[in-house]
Design a protein around this motif. Structure first.
Motif: not given
Lengths: 312, 138
Positions: A61-63, A83-86, A143-146
């Motif tokens: 979910g975090a990505v 929050a993303g890590l959680l 990173t997301i585009l990767g």
């Protein structure tokens, strides 16, 4: 439109509809002109839908959460990453028990890799909190585009050919057996190239800690394509591993005061409930269509993070 | 024993059971804490209507403004609405340590020194991260 296509469209439109007001309010009203309670409610709805979509698409979910909420909501990026890590931790902990019980996730495969990745994640978390936000946004965008590139190009293998286990994986007994109920047979597996896998997991840990993402997409690629674990074992073990690796990084964010309850808690509850629902939807939703929607969402979110990093 | 469980090690099964119970407890605590917080009870350190004016600040600036301090300083105000949720968050972030410690005696009993060492190493890394001793950040 088929029933499956309709559900996919509903999920995608739902995400857009719930995110759009956030963007409008954040950009036009300064982020606090609306009543305060709108934000946690909106966050809950967005993360609930993200929980459904992410699990169906096979990503953490975090990505999706970090670039989407970081780009469309008025919260500082420090709190979004915390929050993303959680969120990644919660999804992994919610799915972990079933994955371990059924033998799809393998504890002995996960433990050595998670130890290395945890150390990397702590380093990444400190680095991410120390670097200027624009640099982190830029790095996240790249990173997301990767990730989009990996999702489009990778041809994962259900049962990679592993002629023989390497010395290290043999010593660590990183092998196992699971029952494939679709093929109705017992699958025995082992892994190879363990030293390379360990080195790559150290790097994955840094990415996870720095950007506040679970990095399950990278875990699966290394487990399956590099180390030769079967795809199902790779996906399940990767998901379970996030519960260990993200624990290391999330404590850095908690200790630095980068966790805000009003952002983190509705998100955790939303994504956990969404992931419970997604398991029931698996039978009726086209995961291939969901995957395509997620790739488009990641592409847009990655571009937005990249442009934000450039100050555009 | 079911067909699936035959291929799952005892420590893995126990780890899964502890993770399951822990996850349910944490989810329950978080739901209760959030409900109380949204209802404004107990009184939060930062009034709810004030939070949107501050969440666009960096973590460092936010902490400087409210003056609670970082690390485990939140424990001093854990009874306040906005910090009550930290109890659930901290427990959620401690589950892995608990599960690892639960399987350590099993591994030692099996004389599995390699994996017992990995457990001790992982627990040390996680406790170090949780302790806040590493410092750093902004």
């Amino acid at each position: 439109m088929t029933r499956r296509g309709g559900l996919t469209a509903i999920l995608a439109v739902g995400l857009i509809l719930t995110s759009a007001p956030a963007l409008a309010a954040a950009s036009e009203l300064g982020g606090f002109a609306l009543p305060w309670w709108i934000w946690p409610v909106l966050l809950f709805v967005v993360t609930f839908l993200l929980g459904i979509v992410a699990v169906l698409a096979g990503v953490g979910g975090a990505v999706l959460f970090v670039p989407i909420v970081g780009g469309l909501f008025p919260f500082h990026f420090d709190f979004v990453r915390g929050a993303g890590l959680l969120i990644a931790l919660s999804v992994a902990i919610a799915a972990g028990p079933a994955l371990l019980r059924t033998g799809m996730a393998n504890l002995r495969l996960a433990m050595p890799l998670a130890l290395i990745a945890s150390i990397g994640a702590i380093g990444g978390a400190y680095l991410g909190l120390a670097l200027p936000v624009e640099w982190v946004q830029l790095g996240l965008g790249v990173t997301i585009l990767g990730v989009v590139g990996v999702m489009l190009r990778s041809r994962k293998s259900d049962f990679p050919d592993v002629p023989r286990a390497d010395v290290l994986s043999d010593a660590l007994r990183m092998n196992g057996v699971y029952i494939d109920f679709v093929r109705r047979r017992k699958i025995e597996w082992r892994v190879h190239r363990t030293p390379l896998g360990l080195a790559l997991f150290a790097g994955i840990g840094v990415l996870a800690g720095m950007f506040g993402i679970g990095a399950g997409w990278a875990n699966v690629a290394v487990l399956n394509l590099v180390m030769g674990a079967p795809l199902k074992v790779s996906v399940a073990t990767s998901t379970f591993m996030l519960s260990i690796v993200d624990t290391a990084a999330v404590w850095v964010y908690i200790n630095q005061g980068a966790v805000l309850a009003i952002i983190a808690v509705p998100s955790i509850i939303g994504v956990m409930l969404g992931s419970f629902v997604s398991v029931r939807l698996l039978a009726v939703v086209s995961t291939a269509q969901i995957r395509r929607v997620v790739i488009v969402m990641l592409l847009l979110a990655g571009l937005r993070a990249f442009l934000k990093g450039l100050g555009i | 024993m079911s067909g699936r469980k035959r291929f799952v090690s005892p420590e893995q099964l126990i780890y899964g059971v502890w993770l399951d119970y822990g996850m349910r407890a944490c989810l329950g605590i978080l739901v209760i804490a959030l409900t109380l917080y949204m209802a404004g009870f107990p009184e939060p350190v930062v009034p709810l209507e004030e939070v949107p004016r501050r969440w666009s600040l960096s973590a460092e600036a936010y902490q400087d403004l409210i003056g609670i301090g970082t690390g485990w300083a939140w424990l001093k105000v854990a009874y306040r609405g906005d910090y009550l949720s930290y109890v659930g968050i901290a427990l959620l972030s401690t589950l892995t340590i608990g599960c690892y410690l639960r399987i350590l005696p099993l591994l030692l009993a099996m004389r599995d020194r390699i994996y017992a060492s990995i457990v001790i190493g992982e627990v040390a890394v996680l406790v170090l991260a949780a302790s806040g001793l590493l410092g750093g950040g902004h």
